[in-house]
Design a protein around this motif. Structure first.
Motif, PDB file in Angstrom:
ATOM      1  N   LEU A 177       0.828  -1.214   0.000  1.00  0.00           N
ATOM      2  CA  LEU A 177       0.000   0.000   0.000  1.00  0.00           C
ATOM      3  C   LEU A 177       0.864   1.267   0.000  1.00  0.00           C
ATOM      4  CD1 LEU A 177      -2.988  -0.420   2.470  1.00  0.00           C
ATOM      5  CD2 LEU A 177      -3.061   0.470   0.158  1.00  0.00           C
ATOM      6  N   ILE A 178       1.877   1.276   0.871  1.00  0.00           N
ATOM      7  CA  ILE A 178       2.753   2.456   0.977  1.00  0.00           C
ATOM      8  C   ILE A 178       3.491   2.679  -0.351  1.00  0.00           C
ATOM      9  CG2 ILE A 178       4.805   3.382   2.143  1.00  0.00           C
ATOM     10  CD1 ILE A 178       3.754   1.773   4.656  1.00  0.00           C
ATOM     11  N   LEU A 179       3.993   1.596  -0.933  1.00  0.00           N
ATOM     12  CA  LEU A 179       4.727   1.726  -2.196  1.00  0.00           C
ATOM     13  C   LEU A 179       3.825   2.236  -3.319  1.00  0.00           C
ATOM     14  CD1 LEU A 179       7.033  -1.426  -2.197  1.00  0.00           C
ATOM     15  CD2 LEU A 179       7.671   0.955  -1.797  1.00  0.00           C
ATOM     16  N   MET A 180       2.577   1.781  -3.288  1.00  0.00           N
ATOM     17  CA  MET A 180       1.634   2.212  -4.313  1.00  0.00           C
ATOM     18  C   MET A 180       1.380   3.726  -4.210  1.00  0.00           C
ATOM     19  SD  MET A 180      -1.821   0.078  -4.879  1.00  0.00           S
ATOM     20  CE  MET A 180      -2.877   1.150  -3.933  1.00  0.00           C
ATOM     21  N   VAL A 181       1.175   4.198  -2.979  1.00  0.00           N
ATOM     22  CA  VAL A 181       0.930   5.632  -2.762  1.00  0.00           C
ATOM     23  C   VAL A 181       2.162   6.444  -3.155  1.00  0.00           C
ATOM     24  CG1 VAL A 181       0.525   7.358  -0.957  1.00  0.00           C
ATOM     25  CG2 VAL A 181      -0.805   5.260  -0.986  1.00  0.00           C
ATOM     26  N   LEU A 182       3.349   5.947  -2.775  1.00  0.00           N
ATOM     27  CA  LEU A 182       4.582   6.657  -3.136  1.00  0.00           C
ATOM     28  C   LEU A 182       4.750   6.714  -4.653  1.00  0.00           C
ATOM     29  CD1 LEU A 182       7.115   5.318  -0.500  1.00  0.00           C
ATOM     30  CD2 LEU A 182       6.561   7.719  -0.893  1.00  0.00           C
ATOM     31  N   PHE A 183       4.409   5.626  -5.306  1.00  0.00           N
ATOM     32  CA  PHE A 183       4.551   5.576  -6.761  1.00  0.00           C
ATOM     33  C   PHE A 183       3.675   6.642  -7.422  1.00  0.00           C
ATOM     34  CE2 PHE A 183       3.295   4.116 -10.956  1.00  0.00           C
ATOM     35  CZ  PHE A 183       4.537   3.905 -11.541  1.00  0.00           C
ATOM     36  N   VAL A 184       2.424   6.725  -6.982  1.00  0.00           N
ATOM     37  CA  VAL A 184       1.502   7.719  -7.555  1.00  0.00           C
ATOM     38  C   VAL A 184       2.038   9.133  -7.297  1.00  0.00           C
ATOM     39  CG1 VAL A 184      -0.834   8.687  -7.373  1.00  0.00           C
ATOM     40  CG2 VAL A 184      -0.503   6.222  -7.344  1.00  0.00           C
ATOM     41  N   ASP A 185       2.474   9.384  -6.051  1.00  0.00           N
ATOM     42  CA  ASP A 185       2.970  10.715  -5.676  1.00  0.00           C
ATOM     43  C   ASP A 185       4.242  11.107  -6.442  1.00  0.00           C
ATOM     44  OD1 ASP A 185       1.288  11.967  -3.969  1.00  0.00           O
ATOM     45  OD2 ASP A 185       2.459  11.660  -2.164  1.00  0.00           O
ATOM     46  N   TRP A 193      -1.298  12.842  -2.566  1.00  0.00           N
ATOM     47  CA  TRP A 193      -1.695  12.279  -1.291  1.00  0.00           C
ATOM     48  C   TRP A 193      -1.845  13.360  -0.220  1.00  0.00           C
ATOM     49  CZ3 TRP A 193      -3.540   7.571  -1.197  1.00  0.00           C
ATOM     50  CH2 TRP A 193      -3.961   7.091   0.044  1.00  0.00           C
ATOM     51  N   CYS A 194      -0.807  14.157  -0.027  1.00  0.00           N
ATOM     52  CA  CYS A 194      -0.834  15.131   1.072  1.00  0.00           C
ATOM     53  C   CYS A 194      -1.709  16.346   0.768  1.00  0.00           C
ATOM     54  CB  CYS A 194       0.586  15.578   1.408  1.00  0.00           C
ATOM     55  SG  CYS A 194       1.590  14.215   1.995  1.00  0.00           S
ATOM     56  N   LYS A 195      -1.902  16.657  -0.514  1.00  0.00           N
ATOM     57  CA  LYS A 195      -2.703  17.845  -0.829  1.00  0.00           C
ATOM     58  C   LYS A 195      -4.182  17.529  -0.961  1.00  0.00           C
ATOM     59  CE  LYS A 195      -0.838  21.209  -3.399  1.00  0.00           C
ATOM     60  NZ  LYS A 195      -0.158  21.913  -4.482  1.00  0.00           N
ATOM     61  N   PHE A 196      -4.517  16.234  -1.138  1.00  0.00           N
ATOM     62  CA  PHE A 196      -5.930  15.933  -1.374  1.00  0.00           C
ATOM     63  C   PHE A 196      -6.450  14.704  -0.635  1.00  0.00           C
ATOM     64  CE2 PHE A 196      -9.332  14.175  -4.206  1.00  0.00           C
ATOM     65  CZ  PHE A 196     -10.283  15.142  -3.912  1.00  0.00           C
ATOM     66  N   ILE A 197      -5.696  13.601  -0.632  1.00  0.00           N
ATOM     67  CA  ILE A 197      -6.278  12.342  -0.138  1.00  0.00           C
ATOM     68  C   ILE A 197      -6.198  12.172   1.378  1.00  0.00           C
ATOM     69  CG2 ILE A 197      -6.255   9.814  -0.352  1.00  0.00           C
ATOM     70  CD1 ILE A 197      -6.689  10.761  -3.063  1.00  0.00           C
ATOM     71  N   CYS A 198      -5.060  12.481   1.993  1.00  0.00           N
ATOM     72  CA  CYS A 198      -4.859  12.126   3.405  1.00  0.00           C
ATOM     73  C   CYS A 198      -5.866  12.858   4.304  1.00  0.00           C
ATOM     74  CB  CYS A 198      -3.437  12.465   3.840  1.00  0.00           C
ATOM     75  SG  CYS A 198      -3.189  12.189   5.595  1.00  0.00           S
ATOM     76  N   PRO A 199      -6.774  12.142   4.948  1.00  0.00           N
ATOM     77  CA  PRO A 199      -7.784  12.808   5.777  1.00  0.00           C
ATOM     78  C   PRO A 199      -7.176  13.551   6.970  1.00  0.00           C
ATOM     79  CG  PRO A 199      -8.406  10.528   5.357  1.00  0.00           C
ATOM     80  CD  PRO A 199      -6.989  10.682   4.904  1.00  0.00           C
ATOM     81  N   THR A 200      -6.091  13.010   7.531  1.00  0.00           N
ATOM     82  CA  THR A 200      -5.465  13.702   8.670  1.00  0.00           C
ATOM     83  C   THR A 200      -4.947  15.067   8.235  1.00  0.00           C
ATOM     84  OG1 THR A 200      -4.836  11.608   9.650  1.00  0.00           O
ATOM     85  CG2 THR A 200      -3.625  13.539  10.407  1.00  0.00           C
ATOM     86  N   GLY A 201      -4.252  15.103   7.099  1.00  0.00           N
ATOM     87  CA  GLY A 201      -3.734  16.381   6.590  1.00  0.00           C
ATOM     88  C   GLY A 201      -4.863  17.366   6.327  1.00  0.00           C
ATOM     89  N   LEU A 202      -5.980  16.870   5.780  1.00  0.00           N
ATOM     90  CA  LEU A 202      -7.105  17.764   5.477  1.00  0.00           C
ATOM     91  C   LEU A 202      -7.707  18.323   6.769  1.00  0.00           C
ATOM     92  CD1 LEU A 202      -8.974  15.862   2.603  1.00  0.00           C
ATOM     93  CD2 LEU A 202      -7.473  17.826   2.398  1.00  0.00           C
ATOM     94  N   ILE A 203      -7.879  17.452   7.765  1.00  0.00           N
ATOM     95  CA  ILE A 203      -8.465  17.910   9.038  1.00  0.00           C
ATOM     96  C   ILE A 203      -7.538  18.935   9.700  1.00  0.00           C
ATOM     97  CG2 ILE A 203      -9.146  17.198  11.376  1.00  0.00           C
ATOM     98  CD1 ILE A 203     -10.044  14.514  10.129  1.00  0.00           C
ATOM     99  N   LEU A 204      -6.245  18.643   9.722  1.00  0.00           N
ATOM    100  CA  LEU A 204      -5.298  19.577  10.353  1.00  0.00           C
ATOM    101  C   LEU A 204      -5.283  20.914   9.608  1.00  0.00           C
ATOM    102  CD1 LEU A 204      -2.300  17.202  11.218  1.00  0.00           C
ATOM    103  CD2 LEU A 204      -4.139  17.983  12.716  1.00  0.00           C
ATOM    104  N   GLY A 205      -5.381  20.851   8.269  1.00  0.00           N
ATOM    105  CA  GLY A 205      -5.414  22.085   7.476  1.00  0.00           C
ATOM    106  C   GLY A 205      -6.658  22.910   7.789  1.00  0.00           C
ATOM    107  N   MET A 206      -7.787  22.229   7.992  1.00  0.00           N
ATOM    108  CA  MET A 206      -9.022  22.952   8.294  1.00  0.00           C
ATOM    109  C   MET A 206      -9.022  23.504   9.716  1.00  0.00           C
ATOM    110  SD  MET A 206     -11.760  20.518   6.377  1.00  0.00           S
ATOM    111  CE  MET A 206     -11.527  20.198   4.626  1.00  0.00           C
ATOM    112  N   ALA A 207      -8.259  22.849  10.600  1.00  0.00           N
ATOM    113  CA  ALA A 207      -8.221  23.307  12.003  1.00  0.00           C
ATOM    114  C   ALA A 207      -7.341  24.543  12.167  1.00  0.00           C
ATOM    115  CB  ALA A 207      -7.681  22.191  12.898  1.00  0.00           C
TER     116      ALA A 207
END
Ligand code: SF4
Ligand code: SF4
Length: 273
Positions: A177-185, A193-207
């Motif tokens: 899974l990690i390799l797949m995400v890294l490959f896409v990024d 991943w960090c600008k759109f998919i990761c829910p933690t990053g999105l929540i922290l950005g909104m907070a």
């Protein structure tokens, strides 16, 4: 390789990232001897305090909303990351998250050592991020394993834990899974991943609070034709135009670049507004 550490903020950040990695390694190696520090990036126990990933907490809460126990004991664990994001922005992403660290190492190797052309950065509107986050929350509530597979910091820390415990039969799936995400990024759309998919990053950005720590562009100083900070920004933002707040994760790279060029009269700096 020295470019990877160059600049005051970049060097400090690298030390934080390496320190976090070593810290978790030490926690895993000592977990059978002590119970003061335990856990992964999904949830971490620091003595009596539990720190919980905000996305894990929200999906957990959603699943158990009708039960009497509303996990009051973990509310502080949910609020701590949000409070940090409120005051300091998404510093978790840039200074601590192991996925971001791994991504930055691989991206550096790809662009500097192998001289690969940089990809276009992924862009998404604020509305599409909110829609995706709502969908991810619904998926997390109705499909309990979902949050564990979509959060890269947690998945990476579990992988590290499995390596320490020699649980090799469990490693393959998380690694894939990690390799797949890294490959896409790295090879498909940069930082999707960090600008759109990761829910933690999105929540922290909104907070994040607009008056909290942020990069400011001084109005009394011009950048002329420079824009080097924007070429160096790990998220492909344009701090010299002052429109970077929403996605910016306060890594300080642009300030280092600016200070390196302009010495005293540099238009970019960190500030609490
Ligand atoms: S967005 Fe998610 S994966 Fe990216 S740096 Fe932040 S926590 Fe880590
Ligand atoms: S704008 Fe500056 S501080 Fe923000 S992510 Fe880009 S380089 Fe880092």
């Amino acid at each position: 390789m020295k470019d990877f550490f160059k600049g005051k903020f970049t060097l400090t950040r690298r030390l934080f990232q390496i320190g976090t990695f070593l810290f978790f390694l030490a926690v895993y190696y000592t977990s059978h001897k002590q119970s003061f520090l335990l856990g992964t990036f999904y949830s971490f126990k620091l003595g009596p305090i539990h720190i919980v990933d905000p996305f894990i907490y929200l999906t957990y809460l959603g699943r158990n909303l009708l039960k009497a126990d509303l996990f009051v004991w973990t509310v502080t664990g949910f609020l701590i990351p949000l409070l940090i994001a409120f005051l300091f922005g998404r510093v978790f992403c840039s200074w601590i998250c192991p996925y971001n660290f791994l991504y930055e190492i691989l991206d550096f190797l790809k662009t500097h050592l192998f001289r690969k052309k940089p990809l276009i950065y992924f862009e998404a509107s604020p509305k599409s991020k909110k829609v995706w986050l709502a969908l991810a929350l619904a998926l997390g509530i109705f499909i309990p394993p979902f949050p564990y597979y979509i959060l890269m910091p947690g998945l990476l820390s579990v992988l590290l834990h499995q390596l320490v415990l020699h649980l090799y039969s469990f490693i393959l799936f998380s690694l894939l899974l990690i390799l797949m995400v890294l490959f896409v990024d790295l090879f498909f759309k940069k930082r999707i991943w960090c600008k759109f998919i990761c829910p933690t990053g999105l929540i922290l950005g909104m907070a994040r609070w607009k008056g909290g720590l942020r990069i400011i562009k001084r109005k009394d100083l011009t950048c002329k034709e420079c824009a080097l900070c924007s070429f160096e920004c790990p998220l492909g933002l344009t701090p010299h135009l002052g429109n970077h707040l929403e996605d910016c994760y306060n890594c300080g790279r642009c300030v280092d670049i600016c200070k390196g060029l302009r010495k005293k009269e540099n238009p970019l700096d960190f500030k609490f507004l």
